[in-house]
Motif scaffolding. Sequence first.
Motif: not given
Length: 151
Positions: A40-42, A44-45, A48
């Motif tokens: 999920g987004d967590s 991916r962040v 990055e």
Amino acid sequence: MKSLASSFVVFLFKLFSLFSLSSLRLLGRAMGRMAWWLNGDSRRVIEENLALCFPEKSAGEREQLTQSRLQHLGMMAFELAFVWQRPAEQVLAKIIAIEGDELVREPLANGQGVIVLAPHIGNWEVLGFYLADQFTVTNMYQPPPTLLWTK
């Protein structure tokens, strides 16, 4: 009036507060592993940010760091139930070591004031209990615009 969702969150926090910290951490690690696999987004962040901050690390090393970070976020989330629902004395009894205590004690002993700025992620809830137990404090914060459990 509280919504069904917010009542459920409060119920879960009260329920999880009955668990031992080791059990809560186990659940948190499992939640972190699940977050890794859900991609999920967590995740991916974190990936990055690690690529920006540690370009010298291999992809495998950054992957390990990402997995570890997600597990620690999960543990922290479950530990909040313990911290927010247990009496301060029980939370304080779990403190094993204090680092940097002299950074507050020495200026106060010399009649100076101290401002403690704490990031929102980490043990800042426990820090608040500790500081209030050891010193006379004034705490300030800005609450988020909406909280699930206050609706």
